[in-house]
Design an enzyme around this catalytic site. Structure first.
Site, PDB file in Angstrom:
ATOM      1  N   SER A 105       0.846  -1.187   0.000  1.00 15.46           N
ATOM      2  CA  SER A 105       0.000   0.000   0.000  1.00 15.46           C
ATOM      3  C   SER A 105       0.881   1.236   0.000  1.00 15.46           C
ATOM      4  O   SER A 105       2.027   1.204   0.478  1.00 15.46           O
ATOM      5  CB  SER A 105      -0.898   0.012   1.245  1.00 15.46           C
ATOM      6  OG  SER A 105      -1.536   1.264   1.416  1.00 15.46           O
ATOM      7  N   TYR A 114      -2.064  -1.460  10.164  1.00 11.79           N
ATOM      8  CA  TYR A 114      -2.163  -1.581   8.714  1.00 11.79           C
ATOM      9  C   TYR A 114      -0.890  -1.111   8.010  1.00 11.79           C
ATOM     10  O   TYR A 114      -0.280  -1.853   7.231  1.00 11.79           O
ATOM     11  CB  TYR A 114      -3.369  -0.798   8.201  1.00 11.79           C
ATOM     12  CG  TYR A 114      -3.600  -0.959   6.715  1.00 11.79           C
ATOM     13  CD1 TYR A 114      -4.231  -2.091   6.219  1.00 11.79           C
ATOM     14  CD2 TYR A 114      -3.177   0.002   5.809  1.00 11.79           C
ATOM     15  CE1 TYR A 114      -4.449  -2.265   4.866  1.00 11.79           C
ATOM     16  CE2 TYR A 114      -3.381  -0.156   4.448  1.00 11.79           C
ATOM     17  CZ  TYR A 114      -4.013  -1.284   3.982  1.00 11.79           C
ATOM     18  OH  TYR A 114      -4.210  -1.441   2.637  1.00 11.79           O
TER      19      TYR A 114
END
Length: 270
Positions: free
Chosen positions: A145, A159
């Site tokens: 990401s 995350y």
């Protein structure tokens, strides 16, 4: 001399989290390129629908698995061996987010998250790497990401660290396996139209410019193209590449402060 497009190298592409979003689009793109597929995810019904569609283009194997189960990676690889399926390409895509600050969720939720996002990636890669190294033209695509390239944000505490791990993991694997022609890539997309924010319940709070949103199909194509080129890092979208370059030049304290001010635009309240 023939003008026919050469057939892709032998071997299957295993795509985790293939039932929706970027994983589904990666599966579709590989099918378009003539690469046979193994699709895995928790939702067997959605996998079956996708497999039925893609079998018109390539052979497709279907294995439902929940990678939050510690036994799932070994069982998945054992099932592939039982079927005689050889993996040439591994796409570690399965993932999700846990919204809210760290103490707002039970540890059991965090532990399952880490198994899906980190542990299962490591184990699947470890178990399949011999096959990938011997297949010729081996590929590993880890869907990370853009969060891995930015200072940490308030909320979804694990995350960004998990995605940053995937980036460093990809870099190390790329160096270790280059001698066998294995390309390893970390794909780092920004905000992408998918079910991600619906699942985390953050869709209604998202206040992000429409120009910053990416299409999952474009992200999938960029990741596969980058892997074929041998790029270790792929950042889809020129706006994100510019932002990445700017953030690298900022003092860390300033960049962290900017992230603190912007986190509330995309994170739920506790």
């Amino acid at each position: 001399m023939s003008d026919a497009t050469p057939a892709p190298p032998a071997g299957y592409a295993l795509v985790t989290g293939a039932s929706s979003g970027i994983g589904e689009q990666i599966a579709r793109e590989y099918a378009r390129r003539g690469v046979p597929l193994v699709l895995t995810a928790r939702r067997a019904d959605r996998l079956q629908a996708l497999a039925t569609e893609l079998r018109a283009q390539v052979p497709v194997e279907l294995v439902a698995a929940d990678l939050a189960d510690p036994a799932a990676p070994e069982a998945l690889v054992a099932e592939l061996a039982r079927r005689g399926v050889k993996i040439r390409i591994l796409v570690n895509n399965a993932g999700y987010g846990i919204p809210g600050r760290y103490r707002s969720s039970d540890w059991t939720d965090h532990a399952a998250f880490l198994r899906v996002m980190v542990t299962s990636v490591c184990e699947l890669t470890w178990r399949l790497l011999p096959s990938i190294r011997t297949a010729g033209h081996g590929r590993i695509l880890n869907v990370a990401s853009f969060a891995a390239l930015m200072p940490a944000a308030d909320g979804q505490t694990l995350y960004a660290p998990a995605k940053a791990f995937l980036l460093k993991f990809s870099e190390a694997l790329a160096l270790e396996n280059n001698d066998k022609g294995v390309h390893v890539t970390a794909l780092c997309p920004g905000f992408t139209y998918s079910e991600f924010h619906d699942v985390t319940g953050t869709r209604a709070r998202m206040r992000v410019s429409p120009s910053m949103w990416l299409q999952a199909a474009d992200v999938a194509r960029a990741g596969i193209d980058g892997t074929e080129r041998g790029d270790v890092l792929v950042v889809p979208g020129w706006r994100y590449r510019v932002l990445h370059a700017i953030v690298k030049l900022l003092p860390h304290r300033l960049a962290l402060g900017m992230m603190a001010r912007n986190s509330r635009k995309v994170r739920p309240l506790d």
